[in-house]
Write a protein that holds these residues in place. Structure first.
Motif, mmCIF file in Angstrom:
data_model
loop_
_atom_site.group_PDB
_atom_site.id
_atom_site.type_symbol
_atom_site.label_atom_id
_atom_site.label_comp_id
_atom_site.label_asym_id
_atom_site.label_seq_id
_atom_site.Cartn_x
_atom_site.Cartn_y
_atom_site.Cartn_z
ATOM 1 N N GLU A 189 0.814 -1.222 0.000
ATOM 2 C CA GLU A 189 0.000 0.000 0.000
ATOM 3 C C GLU A 189 0.845 1.268 0.000
ATOM 4 O OE1 GLU A 189 -0.396 -2.613 1.890
ATOM 5 O OE2 GLU A 189 -2.368 -3.387 1.397
ATOM 6 N N PHE A 198 1.006 4.918 -4.855
ATOM 7 C CA PHE A 198 0.755 6.308 -5.258
ATOM 8 C C PHE A 198 1.694 6.678 -6.395
ATOM 9 C CE2 PHE A 198 -0.130 6.050 -0.694
ATOM 10 C CZ PHE A 198 -1.475 6.371 -0.720
ATOM 11 N N SER A 233 -3.882 -4.504 3.455
ATOM 12 C CA SER A 233 -5.252 -3.974 3.338
ATOM 13 C C SER A 233 -6.143 -4.708 2.345
ATOM 14 C CB SER A 233 -5.194 -2.499 2.938
ATOM 15 O OG SER A 233 -4.454 -1.764 3.856
ATOM 16 N N GLY A 272 -17.315 -0.460 4.055
ATOM 17 C CA GLY A 272 -16.535 0.633 3.471
ATOM 18 C C GLY A 272 -15.641 1.371 4.446
ATOM 19 N N ALA A 273 -15.768 1.108 5.748
ATOM 20 C CA ALA A 273 -14.907 1.790 6.725
ATOM 21 C C ALA A 273 -13.688 0.909 7.020
ATOM 22 C CB ALA A 273 -15.679 2.073 8.004
ATOM 23 N N HIS A 274 -12.528 1.547 7.068
ATOM 24 C CA HIS A 274 -11.274 0.810 7.270
ATOM 25 C C HIS A 274 -10.816 0.907 8.713
ATOM 26 C CE1 HIS A 274 -10.258 -0.068 3.021
ATOM 27 N NE2 HIS A 274 -11.196 0.835 2.864
ATOM 28 N N HIS A 310 -7.773 -0.347 9.686
ATOM 29 C CA HIS A 310 -6.307 -0.265 9.674
ATOM 30 C C HIS A 310 -5.675 -1.217 10.685
ATOM 31 C CE1 HIS A 310 -6.807 3.062 6.953
ATOM 32 N NE2 HIS A 310 -7.635 3.627 7.800
ATOM 33 N N SER A 347 -12.529 6.286 8.283
ATOM 34 C CA SER A 347 -11.562 6.111 7.202
ATOM 35 C C SER A 347 -12.191 5.344 6.036
ATOM 36 C CB SER A 347 -10.359 5.337 7.730
ATOM 37 O OG SER A 347 -9.448 5.119 6.699
ATOM 38 N N ARG A 348 -12.081 5.890 4.851
ATOM 39 C CA ARG A 348 -12.714 5.269 3.680
ATOM 40 C C ARG A 348 -11.698 4.702 2.698
ATOM 41 N NH1 ARG A 348 -17.884 3.726 3.971
ATOM 42 N NH2 ARG A 348 -18.504 4.779 5.867
ATOM 43 N N THR A 349 -10.428 4.810 3.009
ATOM 44 C CA THR A 349 -9.436 4.229 2.101
ATOM 45 C C THR A 349 -8.491 3.316 2.875
ATOM 46 O OG1 THR A 349 -7.930 6.067 2.360
ATOM 47 C CG2 THR A 349 -9.432 6.180 0.488
ATOM 48 N N TYR A 350 -7.763 2.536 2.099
ATOM 49 C CA TYR A 350 -6.920 1.512 2.708
ATOM 50 C C TYR A 350 -5.602 2.061 3.250
ATOM 51 C CZ TYR A 350 -5.500 1.940 -2.133
ATOM 52 O OH TYR A 350 -5.138 2.450 -3.348
ATOM 53 N N THR A 351 -5.341 3.344 3.076
ATOM 54 C CA THR A 351 -4.122 3.870 3.696
ATOM 55 C C THR A 351 -4.492 4.941 4.712
ATOM 56 O OG1 THR A 351 -3.607 5.848 2.425
ATOM 57 C CG2 THR A 351 -3.047 3.753 1.405
ATOM 58 N N LEU A 352 -3.593 5.141 5.657
ATOM 59 C CA LEU A 352 -3.828 6.157 6.693
ATOM 60 C C LEU A 352 -3.557 7.564 6.159
ATOM 61 C CD1 LEU A 352 -2.254 4.208 9.651
ATOM 62 C CD2 LEU A 352 -4.583 5.074 9.632
ATOM 63 N N TYR A 353 -2.930 7.658 5.006
ATOM 64 C CA TYR A 353 -2.630 8.987 4.441
ATOM 65 C C TYR A 353 -3.892 9.828 4.276
ATOM 66 C CZ TYR A 353 2.110 7.525 3.115
ATOM 67 O OH TYR A 353 3.402 7.096 3.124
ATOM 68 N N HIS A 354 -4.999 9.176 3.937
ATOM 69 C CA HIS A 354 -6.226 9.920 3.636
ATOM 70 C C HIS A 354 -7.049 10.262 4.877
ATOM 71 C CE1 HIS A 354 -6.187 9.581 -0.805
ATOM 72 N NE2 HIS A 354 -5.456 8.521 -0.540
ATOM 73 N N LEU A 355 -6.572 9.842 6.033
ATOM 74 C CA LEU A 355 -7.384 9.959 7.240
ATOM 75 C C LEU A 355 -7.843 11.400 7.506
ATOM 76 C CD1 LEU A 355 -8.269 7.732 9.148
ATOM 77 C CD2 LEU A 355 -6.343 8.266 10.626
#
Ligand SMILES: [Fe+2]
Lengths: 283, 281
Positions: free
Chosen positions: A39, A43, A67, A107-109, A111, B106-114
């Motif tokens: 992950e 980017f 993830s 839809g909520a992660h 982590h 959180s809606r994405t798999y990385t914490l960057y978007h938090l």
């Protein structure tokens, strides 16, 4: 030990972390292979990819995800999988991996690598999803056992049977995290050897070893310190059963200088050589 | 790799009991412990979890609860260190951020978007006297995270342009690299995130700032407020020939004459700093 499919033996590796990017480029340390957290390299145009492109010219790199959420009751995330597929195409690894867990719901992660209830139904559900992922990515997939701190009342089978059923039904490999077995064995009061003795040796393609913390009433898989002797001892015990298996040291926090990790890697190498060819290593 | 059996066309249906368990677990872990829903979920621990020799079901669940919150808080504190100071330290920061994560999980798999929606949340919910500075700081700190993870488009390169295309540059819309954020702030919040503790607050001062990525690093540059106005017009789709007189019209005659002289220099800055994407003729 003949494995279920032919895959290369990679030797002894470590997880590539940003702190060491420049060390790898400047000094090319003697490490057989590297694992990346998938992950962190998804980017376009990121600093991480810039370094990865140079490092992968010198080292074999394997993507290891956190993830995928293969055990989630949510649908598979095809946007995520598309990005993973691009990353896999970029580094051309012999396999890719993720965890036998879930981390996303509605839809909520969350982590985190959350454990699953161990039932045949859930195992078959997860195996079906692994088949889809493996087919979509087009590379062999290996699944890793996680450390856990809870056990579900709904579980009807031990974790080792669940892992085995998933791997066999999905026809995928196993990334056996020796530390995770040690942590879970301590937290759930089972014998780690029972676990190892039940896992099909032909499917074990890779090991993880890592450090954990003793929190008093439980062990916590922290990946923030050196590997404990008990974990090295377990690694020593499992070598004869699983044969030639690529090993990787994971360190995610309090990351030491690269030289310290190379020292730890040499411990693993030494243990392996002492078991596999004691006559040579003792002369 | 072995040949696999034919794939199902859709994701297999999740077992109902797995769905129910995950719904419960997600509620218990991701809702702040002080909420009724989280407490109700925690009371069901005995139903879903077994005890160990050393821990009750509730204590075992709490390992995941505290892990979730500390992971999210650590990540947000790392991305928004200036905000942590402005809100008065860790406790107050956690108080607001718990409510934020409840509103925007959180809606994405990385914490960057938090922290992606933090500005939106605080705009609606933060009413303290330092509100403007807090909002400016969040805008700046999020722009830095975004500059790190934004995609890249083809960079502006005049080499392949024909003379005819060169002469038309001012007449076509110019687009920015996705990593670029243009900020118009009420004060220069940049030192806040660098402070160790209790930083001096920046004085009020109109600040025009551009945050962007260059050579894989996050950069920022203070720019002339008129330049920012011009860049904002370009960003909204105006061409350079449309935006320059419009920007000039907002200024005094003296400032406006100065601006028109500077446009070509500014354009060079935008190109050399890598803010622009390759235009399509
Ligand atoms: Fe692991």
């Amino acid at each position: 030990m003949k494995k279920f499919i032919e895959l290369p033996y990679l030797g002894f590796g470590i997880g590539l972390r940003p702190k060491h990017f420049k060390d790898f480029l400047d000094h090319s340390p003697a490490i057989d292979w590297l694992e990346i957290i998938s992950e962190n390299f998804m980017f376009d145009g990121s600093r991480a990819l810039y370094f990865l492109d140079q490092i992968r010219e010198r080292y074999r790199v394997v993507p290891h995800g956190v993830s995928l959420s293969i055990g989630s009751s949510d649908d598979l995330d095809w946007d995520y999988l598309e990005r993973l597929k691009n990353l896999v195409a970029r580094v051309n690894p012999p396999w890719f991996s993720d965890h036998l867990c879930w981390s996303q719901h509605k839809g909520a992660h969350m982590h985190n690598l959350l454990p699953l209830p161990y039932t045949p139904k859930v195992a078959d559900y997860v195996a079906g999803r692994i088949r889809m992922v493996q087919d979509f990515i087009g590379k062999p997939f290996i699944i890793e056992n996680v450390s856990s701190y809870v056990e579900f009342t709904g579980s009807t089978m031990p974790e080792w049977e669940f892992l085995t059923r998933v791997a066999e039904k999905a026809d995928c490999g196993i990334l056996l995290d020796v530390n995770n077995v040690f942590v879970s064995a301590s937290n759930h009061h089972f014998d780690a050897h029972t676990y190892f003795n039940a896992v099909p040796p032909e499917r074990v393609i890779q090991y993880h070893v890592a450090g954990h913390r003793d929190k008093g009433t439980f062990l916590f898989d922290s990946h923030d310190q050196t590997i404990r002797d008990e974990v090295w001892s377990l690694y020593r015990d499992v070598i004869p059963r699983f044969g030639e298996v690529s090993l990787l040291i994971e360190r995610d926090d309090h990351i030491p200088p690269l030289a310290d990790l190379v020292d730890e890697l040499n411990i693993a190498r030494q243990i392996y050589e002492n078991i596999v060819s004691p006559a040579i290593s003792h002369t | 790799m072995k040949t696999l059996s034919p794939l199902p066309l859709a994701t297999p249906e999740a077992p109902a009991e797995l769905r129910a368990l995950q719904t419960w677990f997600a509620q218990a872990v991701t809702l702040p412990a002080s909420t009724d829903k989280a407490q109700a979920a925690a009371r069901l621990s005995d139903q879903y979890l077994t005890a160990s020799q050393t821990m009750s079901p509730r204590e075992r669940l709490d390992v995941y609860v505290s892990d979730y919150w500390s992971r999210c808080m650590d990540s947000l504190a790392e991305d928004f260190p200036g905000l942590l100071h402005l809100l008065g330290g860790k406790l107050a920061f956690q108080g607001y951020l718990e409510k934020y994560l409840m509103a925007y999980p959180s809606r994405t798999y990385t914490l960057y978007h938090l922290g992606e929606k933090l500005h939106e949340f605080m705009l609606q919910n933060y009413r303290e006297p330092n509100r403007d500075m807090v909002l400016d700081d969040i805008a700046y700190e999020w722009a830095r995270v975004w500059a790190l993870i934004a995609p890249t488009s083809t960079p502006f390169d005049p080499a392949p342009f024909s003379p005819a295309q060169q002469s038309k540059l001012a007449e076509i819309p110019l687009t920015f690299q996705p990593s670029v954020t243009l900020l118009e702030l009420g004060c220069d919040v940049r030192p806040l995130r660098l402070a160790k503790e209790n930083p001096a607050l920046p004085p009020p001062q109109k600040t025009a700032l551009i945050v962007y990525r260059q050579n894989h690093n996050v950069c920022n540059m203070l720019i002339d407020p008129s330049f920012l106005t011009l860049l904002k017009m370009l960003q909204s789709g105006k061409t350079l020939s449309e935006a320059s007189p419009l920007t000039a019209a907002l200024l005094t005659p003296k400032q406006s004459a100065k601006l028109l002289k500077q446009v070509s220099n500014w354009f060079q800055t935008a190109v050399s700093e890598g803010w622009l994407s390759q235009p399509v003729f």
